[in-house]
Design a protein around this motif. Structure first.
Motif, PDB file in Angstrom:
ATOM      1  N   ARG A  98       0.838  -1.188   0.000  1.00 12.73           N
ATOM      2  CA  ARG A  98       0.000   0.000   0.000  1.00 12.73           C
ATOM      3  C   ARG A  98       0.875   1.242   0.000  1.00 12.73           C
ATOM      4  NH1 ARG A  98      -5.104  -0.713   4.250  1.00 12.73           N
ATOM      5  NH2 ARG A  98      -6.208  -2.346   3.068  1.00 12.73           N
ATOM      6  N   LEU A  99       0.359   2.288  -0.634  1.00  9.80           N
ATOM      7  CA  LEU A  99       0.993   3.591  -0.585  1.00  9.80           C
ATOM      8  C   LEU A  99      -0.056   4.577  -0.071  1.00  9.80           C
ATOM      9  CD1 LEU A  99       3.627   5.169  -1.299  1.00  9.80           C
ATOM     10  CD2 LEU A  99       2.491   5.795  -3.434  1.00  9.80           C
ATOM     11  N   TYR A 100       0.204   5.123   1.100  1.00  7.75           N
ATOM     12  CA  TYR A 100      -0.704   6.092   1.719  1.00  7.75           C
ATOM     13  C   TYR A 100      -0.310   7.504   1.291  1.00  7.75           C
ATOM     14  CZ  TYR A 100      -2.353   2.365   4.830  1.00  7.75           C
ATOM     15  OH  TYR A 100      -2.901   1.216   5.331  1.00  7.75           O
ATOM     16  N   PHE A 101      -1.272   8.415   1.317  1.00  2.52           N
ATOM     17  CA  PHE A 101      -1.004   9.823   1.030  1.00  2.52           C
ATOM     18  C   PHE A 101      -2.164  10.645   1.575  1.00  2.52           C
ATOM     19  CE2 PHE A 101      -3.475   8.182  -2.469  1.00  2.52           C
ATOM     20  CZ  PHE A 101      -4.297   9.218  -2.889  1.00  2.52           C
ATOM     21  N   VAL A 102      -1.991  11.958   1.623  1.00  2.00           N
ATOM     22  CA  VAL A 102      -3.079  12.837   2.054  1.00  2.00           C
ATOM     23  C   VAL A 102      -3.522  13.687   0.878  1.00  2.00           C
ATOM     24  CG1 VAL A 102      -2.289  12.847   4.438  1.00  2.00           C
ATOM     25  CG2 VAL A 102      -1.554  14.679   2.905  1.00  2.00           C
ATOM     26  N   SER A 103      -4.804  14.077   0.889  1.00  4.07           N
ATOM     27  CA  SER A 103      -5.367  14.765  -0.270  1.00  4.07           C
ATOM     28  C   SER A 103      -6.595  15.572   0.138  1.00  4.07           C
ATOM     29  CB  SER A 103      -5.760  13.740  -1.345  1.00  4.07           C
ATOM     30  OG  SER A 103      -6.358  14.369  -2.456  1.00  4.07           O
ATOM     31  N   ASN A 104      -6.863  16.616  -0.647  1.00  6.18           N
ATOM     32  CA  ASN A 104      -8.094  17.396  -0.456  1.00  6.18           C
ATOM     33  C   ASN A 104      -9.216  16.901  -1.352  1.00  6.18           C
ATOM     34  OD1 ASN A 104      -7.238  18.341  -2.988  1.00  6.18           O
ATOM     35  ND2 ASN A 104      -7.963  20.424  -2.594  1.00  6.18           N
ATOM     36  N   ARG A 105      -9.004  15.796  -2.074  1.00  6.60           N
ATOM     37  CA  ARG A 105     -10.041  15.270  -2.968  1.00  6.60           C
ATOM     38  C   ARG A 105     -11.292  14.935  -2.157  1.00  6.60           C
ATOM     39  NH1 ARG A 105      -7.314  10.513  -5.906  1.00  6.60           N
ATOM     40  NH2 ARG A 105      -5.545  11.951  -5.771  1.00  6.60           N
ATOM     41  N   PRO A 106     -12.471  15.142  -2.718  1.00 10.23           N
ATOM     42  CA  PRO A 106     -13.703  14.871  -1.963  1.00 10.23           C
ATOM     43  C   PRO A 106     -13.857  13.382  -1.662  1.00 10.23           C
ATOM     44  CG  PRO A 106     -14.212  15.354  -4.257  1.00 10.23           C
ATOM     45  CD  PRO A 106     -12.753  15.635  -4.084  1.00 10.23           C
ATOM     46  N   VAL A 107     -14.421  13.100  -0.511  1.00 14.31           N
ATOM     47  CA  VAL A 107     -14.643  11.709  -0.115  1.00 14.31           C
ATOM     48  C   VAL A 107     -15.655  11.046  -1.047  1.00 14.31           C
ATOM     49  CG1 VAL A 107     -15.402  10.197   1.760  1.00 14.31           C
ATOM     50  CG2 VAL A 107     -14.096  12.281   2.274  1.00 14.31           C
ATOM     51  N   HIS A 108     -16.650  11.810  -1.467  1.00 16.68           N
ATOM     52  CA  HIS A 108     -17.675  11.295  -2.381  1.00 16.68           C
ATOM     53  C   HIS A 108     -17.605  12.070  -3.695  1.00 16.68           C
ATOM     54  CE1 HIS A 108     -19.300   9.082   0.987  1.00 16.68           C
ATOM     55  NE2 HIS A 108     -19.392  10.197   1.686  1.00 16.68           N
ATOM     56  N   ALA A 109     -17.601  11.364  -4.808  1.00 18.35           N
ATOM     57  CA  ALA A 109     -17.494  11.990  -6.121  1.00 18.35           C
ATOM     58  C   ALA A 109     -18.568  13.063  -6.292  1.00 18.35           C
ATOM     59  CB  ALA A 109     -17.628  10.939  -7.213  1.00 18.35           C
ATOM     60  N   GLY A 110     -18.155  14.213  -6.800  1.00 16.24           N
ATOM     61  CA  GLY A 110     -19.087  15.306  -7.038  1.00 16.24           C
ATOM     62  C   GLY A 110     -19.148  16.312  -5.915  1.00 16.24           C
ATOM     63  N   ASP A 111     -18.642  15.946  -4.724  1.00 14.99           N
ATOM     64  CA  ASP A 111     -18.622  16.887  -3.612  1.00 14.99           C
ATOM     65  C   ASP A 111     -17.501  17.914  -3.820  1.00 14.99           C
ATOM     66  OD1 ASP A 111     -20.679  15.487  -2.511  1.00 14.99           O
ATOM     67  OD2 ASP A 111     -19.501  14.597  -0.871  1.00 14.99           O
ATOM     68  N   ALA A 112     -17.524  18.953  -3.007  1.00 15.57           N
ATOM     69  CA  ALA A 112     -16.481  19.971  -3.070  1.00 15.57           C
ATOM     70  C   ALA A 112     -15.188  19.438  -2.467  1.00 15.57           C
ATOM     71  CB  ALA A 112     -16.931  21.225  -2.310  1.00 15.57           C
ATOM     72  N   PRO A 113     -14.041  19.969  -2.872  1.00 18.86           N
ATOM     73  CA  PRO A 113     -12.786  19.556  -2.257  1.00 18.86           C
ATOM     74  C   PRO A 113     -12.791  19.825  -0.751  1.00 18.86           C
ATOM     75  CG  PRO A 113     -12.377  20.851  -4.238  1.00 18.86           C
ATOM     76  CD  PRO A 113     -13.842  20.951  -3.953  1.00 18.86           C
ATOM     77  N   VAL A 114     -12.024  19.035  -0.018  1.00 22.21           N
ATOM     78  CA  VAL A 114     -11.936  19.177   1.436  1.00 22.21           C
ATOM     79  C   VAL A 114     -11.147  20.437   1.773  1.00 22.21           C
ATOM     80  CG1 VAL A 114     -11.016  18.135   3.546  1.00 22.21           C
ATOM     81  CG2 VAL A 114     -12.084  16.701   1.797  1.00 22.21           C
ATOM     82  N   THR A 115     -11.658  21.219   2.722  1.00 17.04           N
ATOM     83  CA  THR A 115     -10.961  22.414   3.182  1.00 17.04           C
ATOM     84  C   THR A 115     -10.801  22.353   4.699  1.00 17.04           C
ATOM     85  OG1 THR A 115     -13.020  23.673   3.404  1.00 17.04           O
ATOM     86  CG2 THR A 115     -11.834  23.847   1.308  1.00 17.04           C
ATOM     87  N   ALA A 116      -9.886  23.166   5.212  1.00 18.85           N
ATOM     88  CA  ALA A 116      -9.653  23.269   6.643  1.00 18.85           C
ATOM     89  C   ALA A 116      -9.462  24.731   6.993  1.00 18.85           C
ATOM     90  CB  ALA A 116      -8.437  22.448   7.062  1.00 18.85           C
ATOM     91  N   SER A 117      -9.672  25.080   8.258  1.00 16.39           N
ATOM     92  CA  SER A 117      -9.519  26.457   8.710  1.00 16.39           C
ATOM     93  C   SER A 117      -8.751  26.497  10.012  1.00 16.39           C
ATOM     94  CB  SER A 117     -10.891  27.129   8.902  1.00 16.39           C
ATOM     95  OG  SER A 117     -11.605  27.177   7.684  1.00 16.39           O
ATOM     96  N   MET A 118      -7.868  27.501  10.143  1.00 13.36           N
ATOM     97  CA  MET A 118      -7.104  27.698  11.370  1.00 13.36           C
ATOM     98  C   MET A 118      -6.581  29.124  11.393  1.00 13.36           C
ATOM     99  SD  MET A 118      -3.854  25.463  12.708  1.00 13.36           S
ATOM    100  CE  MET A 118      -3.041  25.828  14.275  1.00 13.36           C
ATOM    101  N   LEU A 119      -6.655  29.767  12.539  1.00 18.17           N
ATOM    102  CA  LEU A 119      -6.149  31.129  12.722  1.00 18.17           C
ATOM    103  C   LEU A 119      -6.725  32.088  11.687  1.00 18.17           C
ATOM    104  CD1 LEU A 119      -2.382  30.343  13.476  1.00 18.17           C
ATOM    105  CD2 LEU A 119      -4.249  30.697  15.117  1.00 18.17           C
ATOM    106  N   GLY A 120      -7.996  31.892  11.359  1.00 17.56           N
ATOM    107  CA  GLY A 120      -8.673  32.776  10.429  1.00 17.56           C
ATOM    108  C   GLY A 120      -8.370  32.533   8.970  1.00 17.56           C
ATOM    109  N   GLN A 121      -7.602  31.484   8.664  1.00 19.11           N
ATOM    110  CA  GLN A 121      -7.274  31.164   7.281  1.00 19.11           C
ATOM    111  C   GLN A 121      -7.967  29.876   6.848  1.00 19.11           C
ATOM    112  OE1 GLN A 121      -3.186  31.589   5.925  1.00 19.11           O
ATOM    113  NE2 GLN A 121      -2.620  32.357   7.938  1.00 19.11           N
TER     114      GLN A 121
END
Length: 324
Positions: A98-121
């Motif tokens: 297995r090759l693991y990685f991290v991504s902002n791709r949506p968990v379900h096809a058609g959804d918006a990309p994953v976003t995060a917020s911290m310190l107002g950004q």
């Protein structure tokens, strides 16, 4: 990723220990270039390398793959599963399946990309994914790793032990003001809730874990109060009772006055790869540049971008009773 660079820039101190061989730049001009390269993930035989390349602002991260040819590396190509999303920080399972990685791709096809917020950004978030080796040698389609580990969408630098435990860095409710290192243990139906790895006072920033496959030691990037630059590489050893020793600052060429992060282990015992934006010293007056020589320097690996460096910490490991 951009926010993480802001977090790294909050520390400065001095210190060293250990016996480490000189650092070598990995694949100058091929792997390590004038762009940002981090997180070297080697196949178990050491012949295939996955890594992250991005623009200097780290707004566009992509996972590349290169194959070794003798002592050289072929020109990298975009990994089969990357190139459309903000993908970063590849990590092999110890068996290479297995090759693991991290991504902002949506968990379900058609959804918006994953976003995060911290310190107002608000920035590209990350969930954990993996691809699995198929019988034809190719990778499967990416599979999302479900569970509480993805809460907050700020999961970085997964590292996998032979036991199946997954270590990663994240900012979670018990992280304090900084990032900390967490571990999840496999269960019959997924993974248990993340547990913070106790490495001491959470006032210190700790990121980018790299676990020894046998769980004997843990490398990470941060500042324990004696960093040479904004972040350095540290090592902690597993005690007999399962706890972790006080983190030790790695000496020799592992660390510098520049940023060091994303430690990963190579194929050989003691082989360590780190990302660093170290540069060659410039002294004035310098030999007069031409347009061509200036272009070569400013677009090359030593232009202040992060590159991948190889060091050998075998002596440090043996000094702590860890054998080949």
């Amino acid at each position: 990723m951009k926010l993480r660079a802001i977090v790294w820039a909050s520390a400065l101190a001095l210190g060293f220990i250990g016996s480490v061989n000189a650092a070598e730049l990995l694949g100058p001009g091929v792997i390590s270039t004038g762009m940002q390269e981090t997180t070297a993930a080697f196949s178990p035989d050491g012949e295939t390398l996955y890594f992250m390349r991005s623009d200097l602002a780290e707004t566009d991260d992509t996972i590349l793959v290169s194959h070794r040819h003798g002592s050289s590396w072929f020109v990298p190509e975009v990994a089969s599963f990357s190139g459309q999303w903000h993908d970063s920080e590849p990590a092999f399972s110890p068996d290479g399946k297995r090759l693991y990685f991290v991504s902002n791709r949506p968990v379900h096809a058609g959804d918006a990309p994953v976003t995060a917020s911290m310190l107002g950004q608000t920035f590209a978030g990350t969930n954990l994914w993996y691809v699995e080796q198929q019988s034809n040698g190719r990778w499967s389609e990416p599979t999302h790793v479900d569970g509480a580990l993805n809460e907050g969408a700020m999961l970085y630098n997964p590292s996998i032990a032979a036991s199946g435990d997954i270590y990663f860095s994240a900012h979670r409710p018990d992280s304090g003001d900084h990032y900390q290192i967490y571990v999840v243990h496999p269960t019959a139906d997924g993974y248990a809730a993340p547990q913070r790895v106790d490495l001491g006072d959470v006032s210190h920033n700790r990121m980018d874990p790299c676990i020894d496959p046998q769980g004997r030691f843990l490398l990470f990037a941060g500042n324990e109060g004696d960093s040479l630059g904004s972040a350095d590489i540290y090592i902690a050893f597993r005690n007999a009772d399962g706890s972790w020793s006080k983190p030790e600052h790695l000496g020799g060429d592992v660390n510098s006055k520049s940023l060091e992060n994303a430690p990963t282990l190579g194929h050989a015992f003691g082989e360590l790869y780190v990302s660093s934006n170290r540069q060659e010293d410039v002294r004035f007056p310098k030999p007069r540049d031409t347009a061509a020589s200036l272009q070569k320097k400013l677009t090359g690996p030593f232009n202040g971008s992060r590159n991948i460096w190889r060091v050998d910490i075998a002596d440090v490991l043996r000094a702590h009773g860890i054998k080949d």
